[in-house]
Design an enzyme around this catalytic site. Structure first.
Site, PDB file in Angstrom:
ATOM      1  NE  ARG A 121      -4.410  -1.593   1.232  1.00  0.00           N
ATOM      2  CZ  ARG A 121      -5.574  -1.743   1.845  1.00  0.00           C
ATOM      3  NH1 ARG A 121      -5.756  -1.246   3.047  1.00  0.00           N
ATOM      4  NH2 ARG A 121      -6.572  -2.370   1.246  1.00  0.00           N
ATOM      5  CD  GLN A 126      -2.997   5.811  -3.564  1.00  0.00           C
ATOM      6  OE1 GLN A 126      -3.298   6.584  -4.463  1.00  0.00           O
ATOM      7  NE2 GLN A 126      -2.979   6.178  -2.300  1.00  0.00           N
ATOM      8  CG  ASP A 129      -5.012  -1.992  -2.965  1.00  0.00           C
ATOM      9  OD1 ASP A 129      -5.320  -3.195  -2.845  1.00  0.00           O
ATOM     10  OD2 ASP A 129      -4.960  -1.200  -2.004  1.00  0.00           O
ATOM     11  CB  SER A 132      -8.307  -0.370  -2.508  1.00  0.00           C
ATOM     12  OG  SER A 132      -7.424  -0.290  -1.413  1.00  0.00           O
ATOM     13  CE1 TYR A 229      -4.659  -4.450   4.203  1.00  0.00           C
ATOM     14  CE2 TYR A 229      -2.300  -4.055   4.084  1.00  0.00           C
ATOM     15  CZ  TYR A 229      -3.491  -4.395   3.471  1.00  0.00           C
ATOM     16  OH  TYR A 229      -3.503  -4.662   2.128  1.00  0.00           O
TER      17      TYR A 229
END
Length: 373
Positions: A121, A126, A129, A132, A229
């Site tokens: 992350r 991004q 991912d 997400s 996280y």
């Protein structure tokens, strides 16, 4: 460079790892693309659409023949990959902790398995991912699932026959899924509150117009681990959190739980006693049910009733919005491979930071530190 988009074999999996949009983009990079017939059918993509985008469409054997990169949503069965090129990459959500035997089989088969859920992350990753992109739509769908099971309206309504009170919705766990759940419940007119173990999320909750419910003045709590996280909490925090939640949850109509800790069972957030304190007709949606569940008594794949409260435990929630989640997942895969595409080699060449993070197997061995540690 041949890229193969495989039809998913896992029960109930409706997503697909490539769309006509990403097929065109891969071809523009210089790759050829093969799609297994029927791969996109459950995500509302016809074989003709892939063919029109420039892909060859055929059976699994033809799709795999000589393929250098195999794209999937979930990890394919190693026994079903015959005919792929030696050392072919498998790029998918591989569930490395839950499917360790499958990872070992990839190593034994000489494949280089790349687990997209291990994507670090960091800012430049991004757009790659998958956790997400899929969680975002899971949070949205969780609220719709709650509304479907709830026997009342979400918004306050003032009518000639009297007023309908707004539903009270409590979101537990404010990651990507939780934030989207807050936003969706607000759009539907509910009174929304939320909590998380990470103090940094308080401002995010309030920015969406929801009420933040947080444990205050408990020393020594570090709720955020590596990569953004959540981590396990101290016993002191757990006791304070349980007391706070118990008093708040009894007043709620809808509760949505989203808390996960990578590589570990989902933390238990709601006990049977807390469920019993809720009003009959209330609804709980447990998005972590497949990792053991945040809610005591939740059953994966079922809607159960305990103490008059419905507990929704749908499996594979992203697959319930297959067309949109497939589009996002496919873009994640394209963004990943294209970022490392070497025009001279006509192939992607990974760097150390991302390559080491997501590579599970190489040269006939399991090489990822998270699996070896």
């Amino acid at each position: 460079m041949k890229i193969a988009i495989l039809k998913e074999q896992a029960a109930g999996e409706r997503r697909v790892a490539g769309t006509p949009e990403t097929v065109k983009k891969f071809i523009a990079l210089g790759a050829s693309v093969a799609v297994e017939a029927g791969a996109g059918a459950t995500a509302s993509i016809a074989d003709d659409a892939y063919a029109a985008a420039g892909a060859s469409v055929g059976d699994r054997a033809a799709t795999l023949a000589g393929a250098d990169i195999l794209l999937g949503v979930q990890g394919p069965d190693p026994a079903s990959l015959g005919g792929a090129a030696a050392g072919a990459w498998i790029v998918a959500g591989l569930n490395p902790f839950g499917e360790r035997a499958r990872v070992d089989a990839y190593a034994a088969g000489g494949y280089e398995a790349l687990a997209m859920e291990f994507m670090p992350r960091i800012t430049r990753a991004q757009s790659m991912d998958i956790l997400s992109s899929q969680s975002n739509l899971s949070g949205y769908k969780a609220v719709l699932d709650a509304a479907a099971e709830y026997d009342r309206a979400f918004p306050m309504m003032m009518t000639a026959a009297g007023t309908v009170s707004a539903a009270k919705c409590f979101v537990m766990g404010v990651g990507v899924a939780g934030l989207q759940a807050i936003a969706t419940a607000r759009r539907l007119g509910a009174q929304v509150s939320a909590t998380d173990v990470r103090a940094a999320t308080k401002e995010q909750i309030e920015s969406l117009g929801a009420k933040a419910i947080f444990v205050e003045k408990v020393a020594g709590i570090e709720g955020e681990g590596t990569g953004g996280y959540a981590t396990e909490m101290s016993d002191e925090y757990k006791a304070a959190q349980a007391e706070l939640v118990s008093s708040h949850i009894a007043k709620q109509d809808i509760v949505i739980t989203t808390a996960l800790i990578p590589g570990r069972p989902a933390p238990r957030l709601i006990s049977d006693a807390q469920i019993a304190s809720m009003k009959p007709g209330s609804v709980i949606v447990d998005l972590a049910v497949e990792q053991g569940g945040n809610v005591e008594g939740a059953v994966a794949g079922e809607v159960v009733v305990r103490h008059g409260v419905k507990i929704v435990g749908h499996r594979n929630v992203p697959s319930r919005l297959a067309a949109d989640t497939s589009a996002l997942f496919s873009r994640n895969l394209y963004n990943f491979l294209s970022a490392f595409w070497d025009k001279d080699k006509n192939a992607p060449v990974l760097d150390e930071e991302i390559g080491s993070a997501i590579r599970l197997t190489q040269g006939g061995k399991v090489v990822n530190e998270r699996l070896l540690g």
